[in-house]
Design an enzyme around this catalytic site. Structure first.
Site, PDB file in Angstrom:
ATOM      1  N   ARG A 145       0.873  -1.180   0.000  1.00 13.72           N
ATOM      2  CA  ARG A 145       0.000   0.000   0.000  1.00 13.72           C
ATOM      3  C   ARG A 145       0.905   1.224   0.000  1.00 13.72           C
ATOM      4  NH1 ARG A 145       2.290   1.863   3.736  1.00 13.72           N
ATOM      5  NH2 ARG A 145       0.729   3.490   3.845  1.00 13.72           N
ATOM      6  N   ARG A 184      -7.218  -0.245  -7.052  1.00 11.06           N
ATOM      7  CA  ARG A 184      -7.507   0.766  -6.008  1.00 11.06           C
ATOM      8  C   ARG A 184      -7.708   2.099  -6.732  1.00 11.06           C
ATOM      9  NH1 ARG A 184      -4.078   1.192  -0.621  1.00 11.06           N
ATOM     10  NH2 ARG A 184      -5.956   2.245   0.107  1.00 11.06           N
ATOM     11  N   GLN A 217      -2.301   2.503   9.974  1.00 16.32           N
ATOM     12  CA  GLN A 217      -1.004   2.513   9.273  1.00 16.32           C
ATOM     13  C   GLN A 217       0.043   3.310  10.057  1.00 16.32           C
ATOM     14  OE1 GLN A 217      -3.975   3.106   7.809  1.00 16.32           O
ATOM     15  NE2 GLN A 217      -3.955   2.658   5.630  1.00 16.32           N
ATOM     16  N   ASP A 219      -1.873  10.868  -1.917  1.00 15.94           N
ATOM     17  CA  ASP A 219      -2.208   9.847  -2.915  1.00 15.94           C
ATOM     18  C   ASP A 219      -2.517  10.463  -4.270  1.00 15.94           C
ATOM     19  OD1 ASP A 219      -3.028   8.761  -0.111  1.00 15.94           O
ATOM     20  OD2 ASP A 219      -2.550   7.066  -1.410  1.00 15.94           O
ATOM     21  N   ASN A 243      -5.339  12.789   0.580  1.00 15.32           N
ATOM     22  CA  ASN A 243      -4.507  11.865   1.373  1.00 15.32           C
ATOM     23  C   ASN A 243      -5.407  11.092   2.332  1.00 15.32           C
ATOM     24  OD1 ASN A 243      -1.883  10.820   2.082  1.00 15.32           O
ATOM     25  ND2 ASN A 243      -2.004  11.963   3.989  1.00 15.32           N
ATOM     26  N   LYS A 244      -4.783  10.225   3.115  1.00 17.23           N
ATOM     27  CA  LYS A 244      -5.523   9.369   4.052  1.00 17.23           C
ATOM     28  C   LYS A 244      -6.522  10.181   4.873  1.00 17.23           C
ATOM     29  CE  LYS A 244      -5.248   5.873   4.337  1.00 17.23           C
ATOM     30  NZ  LYS A 244      -6.129   4.988   3.560  1.00 17.23           N
TER      31      LYS A 244
HETATM   32  O1  MRU Z   1      -4.499   3.367   2.177  1.00 13.27           O
HETATM   33  P1  MRU Z   1      -3.014   3.519   2.128  1.00 13.27           P
HETATM   34  O2  MRU Z   1      -2.316   2.938   3.311  1.00 13.27           O
HETATM   35  O3  MRU Z   1      -2.427   3.033   0.826  1.00 13.27           O
HETATM   36  O4  MRU Z   1      -2.807   5.088   2.194  1.00 13.27           O
HETATM   37  C1  MRU Z   1      -1.527   5.627   2.132  1.00 13.27           C
HETATM   38  C2  MRU Z   1      -1.499   7.090   2.308  1.00 13.27           C
HETATM   39  O5  MRU Z   1      -2.508   7.744   2.426  1.00 13.27           O
HETATM   40  C3  MRU Z   1      -0.155   7.736   2.221  1.00 13.27           C
HETATM   41  O6  MRU Z   1      -0.103   8.869   3.026  1.00 13.27           O
HETATM   42  C4  MRU Z   1       0.093   8.159   0.779  1.00 13.27           C
HETATM   43  O7  MRU Z   1      -0.071   7.064  -0.082  1.00 13.27           O
HETATM   44  C5  MRU Z   1       1.427   8.722   0.575  1.00 13.27           C
HETATM   45  S1  MRU Z   1       2.630   7.449   0.487  1.00 13.27           S
HETATM   46  C6  MRU Z   1       4.171   8.036   0.280  1.00 13.27           C
END
Ligand code: MRU
Length: 357
Positions: A51, A88, A199, A240, A250-251
């Site tokens: 991920r 995704r 995470q 992202d 982002n997350k």
């Molecule tokens: O759902 P995930 O764990 O893939 O989400 C990851 C994030 O939101 C990260 O902050 C983002 O991908 C940046 S990674 C360098």
């Protein structure tokens, strides 16, 4: 970066097999998993064994190598590319990597295609590492400035995992932190737990521990009071998908942290390689936001009293839960973007100038 003192990357190719670190088992078990088919790669992305935006892009590029190894046929390759892109929806790096591979392979003879695909997948990984190193060097200057003023430990808040586990090596948001630590600048990281998949707690804290960087896990709602009390000097997060106007997807939870930082006059930085920039979408409402299984909220996995992995239910069985995985922080709340090319304003003009668009 290191795990138990040994250097690793998050993905590599060995004897016609793609090797990954299974991130669904971290931090309790360190398992290297084999991906042998394109279906394995798609599944690894879907269930989040890999991920993080740059790493899912790299996995997709190796997924196409596996597809060629399985069945060197154009229509199988096209279908594999489509399935990889759909595995995704939110992180743009996935489509970016698949498009880059497919452009490179377009018109290539079948006797040469495997070699060219493998070289391109390797190049995507090497480039990501270089970009993350550059992000680290540009971000280091910002941490240094804060340290030179404060002359004491720099407290940095981060959300989710934008560490080396989300990339190939170094990470985006963590790269400046690793460089600062290597330079002897005292840093301490507030790690947002990052519900529902944790995470931050499971991956960011784990990788910082392995590199011996001081860090403390906090519940996602704690950042606000820490900011009010002067215990956060800066925030750095990953992304992202960042739009050409500087809006940052982002997350989920990033937006609320940016609002709190804005209210408390704390700089809020976003670190990203250019593979995360979406130059096409104009309005953030058009970003496809991933909605994941509600079981990620209602259940949790951890070690039981005998240190065996166990999944338990948290909520009343009858309760509904909803699990949106990402949110958008408008550019006005972002102090600056830290990219491989330098630091710029989170705006169309800032990005255009840096990337000559
Ligand atoms: O759902 P995930 O764990 O893939 O989400 C990851 C994030 O939101 C990260 O902050 C983002 O991908 C940046 S990674 C360098």
């Amino acid at each position: 970066m290191r795990i138990e003192g040994k250097e690793y990357r998050t993905i590599w190719f060995e004897n016609s097999i793609v090797k990954i670190i299974d991130q669904t088992k971290l931090p309790h078990q360190f398992i290297i998993k084999d991906l042998k088919t394109v279906k394995d790669a798609i599944n690894a992305i879907k269930v989040m064994e890999v991920r993080g935006a740059p790493l899912i892009g790299a996995t997709a590029s190796y997924g196409l190598v596996l597809a060629i190894l399985e069945n060197n046929d154009q229509s199988f390759l096209n279908k594999s590319a489509e399935d990889l892109i759909n595995s995704r929806p939110t992180a743009i790096n996935l489509k970016w990597a698949v498009d880059r591979m497919m452009n490179k392979l377009s018109g290539v003879n079948s006797d040469k295609i495997l070699e060219i695909a493998l070289n391109e997948a390797k190049e995507i990984c090497e480039e990501d590492i270089k970009f993350c190193e550059n992000i680290g060097l540009h971000g280091l200057k910002i941490i240094e400035q804060i340290f030179n003023k404060k002359k004491d430990t720099v407290n940095i808040l981060t959300h989710c995992n934008a560490g080396w586990l989300a990339t190939i090596n170094w990470g985006t948001a963590t790269s400046p932190i690793y460089y600062a630590h290597k330079k002897g600048i005292p840093v301490h990281v507030w790690v947002d737990e990052t519900r529902p998949r944790n995470q931050g707690a499971n991956l960011t804290s784990y990788e910082l521990n392995e590199e011996e960087i001081k860090n403390t896990i906090i519940a996602d709602n704690t950042g606000g009071i820490l900011m009010q009390r002067g215990e956060v000097d800066m925030c750095i997060v990953g992304t992202d998908r960042t739009l050409a106007n500087g809006d940052v997807c982002n997350k989920v939870g990033t937006y609320l942290k940016a609002l709190a930082a804005y209210d408390n006059n704390i700089p809020f930085y976003v670190a990203l390689p250019s593979s995360t920039i979406d130059w096409n979408i104009k309005d953030h409402k058009d970003i496809p936001i991933e909605k994941r299984n509600s079981e990620e909220l209602s259940h949790i996995e951890g070690l039981d009293e005998n240190r065996n992995l166990k999944k338990i239910q948290l909520y009343p069985q009858k309760s509904k839960a909803m699990n949106l995985a990402f949110d958008v922080t408008p550019a006005k709340y972002v102090t600056a973007l830290i990219t491989e090319k330098g630091v710029c304003e989170a705006s169309s003009s800032g990005l255009k100038k840096l990337f000559n668009k």
